[in-house]
Write an enzyme that holds these catalytic residues in place. Sequence first.
Site, PDB file in Angstrom:
ATOM      1  N   LYS A 252      14.671  25.353  -2.946  1.00 50.13           N
ATOM      2  CA  LYS A 252      15.183  24.452  -4.005  1.00 50.13           C
ATOM      3  C   LYS A 252      15.291  25.256  -5.287  1.00 50.13           C
ATOM      4  O   LYS A 252      14.472  26.152  -5.544  1.00 50.13           O
ATOM      5  CB  LYS A 252      14.221  23.284  -4.202  1.00 50.13           C
ATOM      6  CG  LYS A 252      14.760  22.122  -5.005  1.00 50.13           C
ATOM      7  CD  LYS A 252      15.965  21.463  -4.378  1.00 50.13           C
ATOM      8  CE  LYS A 252      15.772  20.155  -3.758  1.00 50.13           C
ATOM      9  NZ  LYS A 252      16.830  19.471  -3.118  1.00 50.13           N
TER      10      LYS A 252
ATOM     11  N   GLY B 230      24.759   5.630  -1.482  1.00 54.08           N
ATOM     12  CA  GLY B 230      24.691   4.175  -1.288  1.00 54.08           C
ATOM     13  C   GLY B 230      26.021   3.593  -0.833  1.00 54.08           C
ATOM     14  O   GLY B 230      26.073   2.757   0.073  1.00 54.08           O
ATOM     15  N   TYR B 231      27.128   4.049  -1.451  1.00 62.07           N
ATOM     16  CA  TYR B 231      28.433   3.506  -1.073  1.00 62.07           C
ATOM     17  C   TYR B 231      28.757   3.856   0.376  1.00 62.07           C
ATOM     18  O   TYR B 231      29.116   2.981   1.171  1.00 62.07           O
ATOM     19  CB  TYR B 231      29.559   4.011  -1.997  1.00 62.07           C
ATOM     20  CG  TYR B 231      30.904   3.810  -1.330  1.00 62.07           C
ATOM     21  CD1 TYR B 231      31.415   2.522  -1.168  1.00 62.07           C
ATOM     22  CD2 TYR B 231      31.621   4.880  -0.788  1.00 62.07           C
ATOM     23  CE1 TYR B 231      32.622   2.309  -0.483  1.00 62.07           C
ATOM     24  CE2 TYR B 231      32.810   4.679  -0.111  1.00 62.07           C
ATOM     25  CZ  TYR B 231      33.298   3.398   0.038  1.00 62.07           C
ATOM     26  OH  TYR B 231      34.467   3.183   0.730  1.00 62.07           O
TER      27      TYR B 231
END
Length: 444
Positions: free
Chosen positions: A103, A230-231
């Site tokens: 990361k 989410g969509y």
Amino acid sequence: MGNPYKDAVVQLEDVTKYLNAPAYLIEQLKSPDKLIKKSLSVKMDDGSTKRFSAFRSQHDNSRGPYKGGIRFHLNVHRDEMKALSMLMTWKCAVVGIPFGGGKGGVVVDPKKLSRAELERLSRAYMRVFADHFGAWQDVPAPDVNTNAQVMAWMLDEYQKISVQRLASSVQNLSSPYAVLTGKPVELGGSQGREEATGLGGSIVLERLAKKLRLRRQYTTVAVQGFGKVGYWFAYFADRAGFKVVAASDSKGAVHVPKGLNPDLTLSCKKEKGKIAGCYCVGSVCDLKHGKAITNDELLELDVDVLVPAALEGAIHKGNAKKIRARAVLELANGPVTPEADVILRQRGIVTVPDILANAGGVTASYFEWSQNLSGYYWKKPLVFQRLREIMESAFDAVWGISKRKKVDLRRAAYILAVQRVLDAMKLRGTKKLTTVPLLRIVKA
Ligand code: NAD
């Protein structure tokens, strides 16, 4: 806010009692192999020069090159990088893709930068970390506040540097696209990457519903966050026959008991600038179909499945007792705090952990990397089919461990992931090759 790195170590220690692992190997896994901190010097539009702290944490590469995003955010700090790189190791292991965990991040508020400044910052990041990246070494991707454009600038910078400085490193020159994933399709990105996290979540929901004996058409779902994840989750869940009855964004939420149409809801949200007021059922958006609710009310709805797909820590000890869903599907990273996790478990709520539920994104990144290395590009249906195979097989493996060991799904996912990493470490017999890790074949 707790310390994410301490939480990650506690989580690792928690599963060691289920594993027959030498303590020294677990100790090695508690810290990253390398945490690199640099200072970026970036020329601003007004002619001044600003310095920004930047990090890359490389947690473990026993199973393959380090893999994980680069975020631009003011909250980026050392312990966050260490924690998130460790989570990436477990996420890649749980779905069985041949990567370790990494990361990176820059302490910056990118909203205060012009496009030209953002480009110079992205290029500066790649310049100082280029020696640590490579298709067989460490493969970054977009994360919070970074996107395909940022990857394109970084790729371009990497290629320039490769030609000048890394000419001796044949592997980095021969497959330059594979140094980063989440790229635009025009620059070696994969079809289906944008949809992958949401689709992966929807595939996991299908599997979960089968295990819990939920019939899709009666299974109600509330989605917190209507962004990329989410969509697309709502889109695929709706197409699979589930009833998405609520959704939210940062400005508010809607409750549409008959089940909302994700596409129309998205168009309406784009038009109004917010989801509140978008009550779209079938082919029409109409006030009579639903009502506005608050973001807190969405979390507390009486639905079958709650899907936090926005923020870390959305379900915490202050609201965990009010959650009425039967299951929580973690599409955001870390949406349930450790204290809330205990409360949900005690209340018999099934939680599918982030390292499994949202692993569709990194799986598609693996496909992108693989396509870059082979030079052969797949059509979207093939990407989706292979994603399905990997997600289903990972879910079934985690579910099986949870039943056999009588543990919740989070522990089961960690047991599977940590065991896979330990197996690779044991087979090596020594801690780490730092440049060319063993490539394993994925068993879908
Ligand atoms: P995004 O920025 O596209 O969308 C975030 C959405 O959350 C937006 O609709 C925003 O309005 C909404 N939101 C913000 N605050 C909210 C609040 N208080 N209440 C309700 N909604 C709120 O981000 P994304 O890419 O969809 O990522 C969402 C989460 O999924 C993050 O935790 C991210 O780390 C995680 N994730 C993303 C991917 C990926 O492929 N994009 C992969 C794995 C995990």
